[in-house]
Design a protein around this motif. Structure first.
Motif, PDB file in Angstrom:
ATOM      1  N   ARG A   1      10.940   3.759  -4.104  1.00 17.57           N
ATOM      2  CA  ARG A   1       9.607   3.565  -3.514  1.00 17.57           C
ATOM      3  C   ARG A   1       9.084   4.826  -2.843  1.00 17.57           C
ATOM      4  O   ARG A   1       7.882   5.070  -2.840  1.00 17.57           O
ATOM      5  CB  ARG A   1       9.642   2.434  -2.483  1.00 17.57           C
ATOM      6  N   PHE A   2       9.977   5.588  -2.245  1.00 15.70           N
ATOM      7  CA  PHE A   2       9.592   6.809  -1.538  1.00 15.70           C
ATOM      8  C   PHE A   2      10.015   8.031  -2.346  1.00 15.70           C
ATOM      9  O   PHE A   2      11.010   7.998  -3.072  1.00 15.70           O
ATOM     10  CB  PHE A   2      10.277   6.875  -0.174  1.00 15.70           C
ATOM     11  N   ALA A   3       9.265   9.113  -2.173  1.00 11.10           N
ATOM     12  CA  ALA A   3       9.601  10.377  -2.819  1.00 11.10           C
ATOM     13  C   ALA A   3       9.417  11.515  -1.828  1.00 11.10           C
ATOM     14  O   ALA A   3       8.326  11.677  -1.263  1.00 11.10           O
ATOM     15  CB  ALA A   3       8.734  10.599  -4.052  1.00 11.10           C
TER      16      ALA A   3
ATOM     17  N   LYS B   1       4.378  26.977   1.499  1.00 13.25           N
ATOM     18  CA  LYS B   1       3.586  26.517   2.643  1.00 13.25           C
ATOM     19  C   LYS B   1       4.465  26.027   3.788  1.00 13.25           C
ATOM     20  O   LYS B   1       3.947  25.586   4.815  1.00 13.25           O
ATOM     21  CB  LYS B   1       2.662  25.386   2.207  1.00 13.25           C
ATOM     22  N   ASN B   2       5.794  26.072   3.609  1.00 13.24           N
ATOM     23  CA  ASN B   2       6.712  25.564   4.629  1.00 13.24           C
ATOM     24  C   ASN B   2       6.348  24.145   5.049  1.00 13.24           C
ATOM     25  O   ASN B   2       6.300  23.822   6.244  1.00 13.24           O
ATOM     26  CB  ASN B   2       6.731  26.483   5.854  1.00 13.24           C
ATOM     27  N   THR B   3       6.073  23.328   4.068  1.00 13.49           N
ATOM     28  CA  THR B   3       5.618  21.965   4.323  1.00 13.49           C
ATOM     29  C   THR B   3       6.478  20.955   3.586  1.00 13.49           C
ATOM     30  O   THR B   3       6.830  21.159   2.423  1.00 13.49           O
ATOM     31  CB  THR B   3       4.146  21.801   3.931  1.00 13.49           C
ATOM     32  N   LEU B   4       6.779  19.881   4.297  1.00  8.70           N
ATOM     33  CA  LEU B   4       7.577  18.774   3.776  1.00  8.70           C
ATOM     34  C   LEU B   4       6.657  17.576   3.580  1.00  8.70           C
ATOM     35  O   LEU B   4       5.731  17.361   4.372  1.00  8.70           O
ATOM     36  CB  LEU B   4       8.674  18.434   4.774  1.00  8.70           C
ATOM     37  N   TYR B   5       6.922  16.796   2.534  1.00  8.30           N
ATOM     38  CA  TYR B   5       6.093  15.626   2.247  1.00  8.30           C
ATOM     39  C   TYR B   5       6.975  14.386   2.066  1.00  8.30           C
ATOM     40  O   TYR B   5       8.143  14.489   1.701  1.00  8.30           O
ATOM     41  CB  TYR B   5       5.271  15.826   0.978  1.00  8.30           C
ATOM     42  N   LEU B   6       6.370  13.232   2.298  1.00  8.14           N
ATOM     43  CA  LEU B   6       7.010  11.966   1.966  1.00  8.14           C
ATOM     44  C   LEU B   6       5.945  11.041   1.398  1.00  8.14           C
ATOM     45  O   LEU B   6       5.055  10.590   2.126  1.00  8.14           O
ATOM     46  CB  LEU B   6       7.673  11.324   3.181  1.00  8.14           C
ATOM     47  N   GLN B   7       6.023  10.802   0.104  1.00  7.40           N
ATOM     48  CA  GLN B   7       5.126   9.858  -0.543  1.00  7.40           C
ATOM     49  C   GLN B   7       5.761   8.475  -0.439  1.00  7.40           C
ATOM     50  O   GLN B   7       6.873   8.267  -0.927  1.00  7.40           O
ATOM     51  CB  GLN B   7       4.906  10.228  -2.003  1.00  7.40           C
TER      52      GLN B   7
ATOM     53  N   GLY C   1       0.800  -1.205   0.000  1.00  8.81           N
ATOM     54  CA  GLY C   1       0.000   0.000   0.000  1.00  8.81           C
ATOM     55  C   GLY C   1       0.841   1.268   0.000  1.00  8.81           C
ATOM     56  O   GLY C   1       2.067   1.229  -0.163  1.00  8.81           O
ATOM     57  N   PHE C   2       0.175   2.406   0.213  1.00  5.37           N
ATOM     58  CA  PHE C   2       0.868   3.684   0.174  1.00  5.37           C
ATOM     59  C   PHE C   2       0.321   4.612   1.253  1.00  5.37           C
ATOM     60  O   PHE C   2      -0.811   4.468   1.728  1.00  5.37           O
ATOM     61  CB  PHE C   2       0.730   4.334  -1.204  1.00  5.37           C
ATOM     62  N   LEU C   3       1.165   5.550   1.633  1.00  4.79           N
ATOM     63  CA  LEU C   3       0.820   6.618   2.561  1.00  4.79           C
ATOM     64  C   LEU C   3       1.557   7.877   2.141  1.00  4.79           C
ATOM     65  O   LEU C   3       2.627   7.794   1.524  1.00  4.79           O
ATOM     66  CB  LEU C   3       1.217   6.265   4.002  1.00  4.79           C
ATOM     67  N   ARG C   4       1.014   9.008   2.519  1.00  5.01           N
ATOM     68  CA  ARG C   4       1.693  10.282   2.302  1.00  5.01           C
ATOM     69  C   ARG C   4       1.811  11.002   3.631  1.00  5.01           C
ATOM     70  O   ARG C   4       0.802  11.321   4.263  1.00  5.01           O
ATOM     71  CB  ARG C   4       0.934  11.154   1.314  1.00  5.01           C
TER      72      ARG C   4
END
Length: 120
Positions: A65-67, A74-80, A15-18
């Protein structure tokens, strides 16, 4: 600088999460932003890093697998996180290097962590 991480949860293998991490508070700029993780009984390890110029680096275990990405406005960090495996189970922490003013030193800041559990 306060970092608020969210988006963790329980997901099945494959599966996946962000994950997201929002920075707030008083600062002039943020330089490097990273995701770390810590599994039970193990040391905290670096998962991925992104610079202010958006150069990225990944741990070999998650590459492909991760990005990691960031929205500077927005001063926001993400990890897909895609193709999740049981060994990805850990508490995920965000980290950033920031300075309060142009003349201040760069300091490191940690978020509170968000739990990711990969299990069927």
């Amino acid at each position: 600088v306060q970092l608020q991480a969210y988006g963790g949860g329980l997901v099945q293998p494959g599966g996946f999460l962000r994950l997201s991490c929002a920075a707030s508070g008083s600062f002039e700029s943020i330089n490097v932003m990273s995701w770390y993780r810590q599994a039970p009984g193990k040391q905290r390890e670096l998962v991925a890093t992104i610079t202010s110029g958006t150069s990225t680096n990944y741990a070999s275990s998650v590459k492909g697998r991760f990005a990691i990405s960031r929205d500077n406005a927005k001063n926001t960090l993400y990890l897909q996180m895609n193709s999740l495996k049981p060994e990805d189970t850990a508490v995920y922490y965000c980290y950033c290097s920031a300075r309060r003013t142009y003349y201040s030193s760069w300091l490191g800041y940690w978020g509170q962590g968000t739990q990711v559990t990969v299990s069927s």
